[in-house]
Motif scaffolding. Structure first.
Motif, PDB file in Angstrom:
ATOM      1  N   SER A 126       5.303   4.156 -12.310  1.00  0.00           N
ATOM      2  CA  SER A 126       5.144   5.283 -11.377  1.00  0.00           C
ATOM      3  C   SER A 126       4.381   6.460 -11.978  1.00  0.00           C
TER       4      SER A 126
ATOM      5  N   SER B  28       3.176  -0.164  -8.872  1.00  0.00           N
ATOM      6  CA  SER B  28       2.933   1.016  -8.060  1.00  0.00           C
ATOM      7  C   SER B  28       1.506   0.952  -7.554  1.00  0.00           C
ATOM      8  N   ASP B  29       1.362   0.965  -6.249  1.00  0.00           N
ATOM      9  CA  ASP B  29       0.022   0.981  -5.676  1.00  0.00           C
ATOM     10  C   ASP B  29      -0.677   2.296  -5.981  1.00  0.00           C
ATOM     11  N   LEU B  30       0.078   3.376  -6.087  1.00  0.00           N
ATOM     12  CA  LEU B  30      -0.519   4.684  -6.335  1.00  0.00           C
ATOM     13  C   LEU B  30      -1.126   4.784  -7.735  1.00  0.00           C
ATOM     14  N   THR B  31      -0.469   4.209  -8.738  1.00  0.00           N
ATOM     15  CA  THR B  31      -0.981   4.284 -10.113  1.00  0.00           C
ATOM     16  C   THR B  31      -1.755   3.027 -10.499  1.00  0.00           C
TER      17      THR B  31
ATOM     18  N   ARG C  29       1.219   8.169 -13.680  1.00  0.00           N
ATOM     19  CA  ARG C  29      -0.227   7.960 -13.836  1.00  0.00           C
ATOM     20  C   ARG C  29      -0.594   7.974 -15.318  1.00  0.00           C
TER      21      ARG C  29
ATOM     22  N   LYS D 224       0.811  -1.215   0.000  1.00  0.00           N
ATOM     23  CA  LYS D 224       0.000   0.000   0.000  1.00  0.00           C
ATOM     24  C   LYS D 224       0.847   1.270   0.000  1.00  0.00           C
ATOM     25  N   GLY D 225       0.608   2.106  -1.019  1.00  0.00           N
ATOM     26  CA  GLY D 225       1.281   3.391  -1.125  1.00  0.00           C
ATOM     27  C   GLY D 225       2.711   3.333  -1.640  1.00  0.00           C
TER      28      GLY D 225
END
Length: 180
Positions: free
Chosen positions: A177, A151-154, A179, A52-53
């Motif tokens: 990384s 990447s958890d963020l994207t 988006r 996560k994150g």
């Protein structure tokens, strides 16, 4: 440096010189938040505590392996020095044998640093992770070299078959990384 590690590092360097050996494919896993145990004996949730994150690189190993896993371990050790923003995770695919103590001992030969976590767990938890991440199924001895970068963020993930060099891993880290 010990005599066993030197030939493995030579092979790693040779394989890193041929980036075509590391084919890449993108995918979108639904990562289960199963409980696993780290090489330090700490119980953690795989998704919540490790992924996560973060941007992560994941491989699949087992401590009795004498072919692919030592090379994968040496690769992660070399890559960790160049890619500090990536959290490295090695998942044992032989959880009935690979205790936290065995993973810790195995990791020492690669001089793992903070930011690289080796995990084991119940056979069911490990199977859930293997299935979700598209890892090796069947006998551990039959697995192929596979590195996942995500990447958890994207929510962007890539599979790399073979042994990616530092340049290839860096490129994939940059790709996941950003988006889309």
């Amino acid at each position: 440096m010990n005599r066993v590690l030197v030939p493995r590092l030579a092979l790693l360097l040779l394989l890193g010189a041929f980036p075509a050996l590391a084919a890449t494919a993108t995918f979108s896993p639904k990562i289960p938040d199963v409980e696993v145990v780290t090489h330090e004996g700490k119980k953690v949730r795989f998704y919540s505590d490790l992924v996560k994150g973060n941007v992560v690189a994941v491989n699949f190993v087992f401590t009795n392996c004498s072919t692919i896993c030592p090379v994968s371990g040496a690769l992660f050790a070399a890559l960790q020095k160049e890619h500090g923003r990536v959290h490295f995770i090695s998942i044992s695919i032989d959880p009935t044998v690979d205790t936290p103590q065995r993973l810790k001992s195995w990791s020492k030969q690669f001089r793992t640093q903070p930011g690289w976590t080796l995990v084991t767990g119940s056979p069911d938890a490990i199977q859930q992770l293997v299935r979700a991440l598209g890892g090796p199924t069947g006998r551990p001895q039959d697995h192929q070299p596979l590195t996942l970068v995500g990447s958890d963020l994207t929510r962007t993930w890539s599979r790399m078959y073979g042994f990616p060099g530092a340049a290839k891993l860096g490129k994939v880290v940059d790709e996941v990384s950003v988006r889309r």
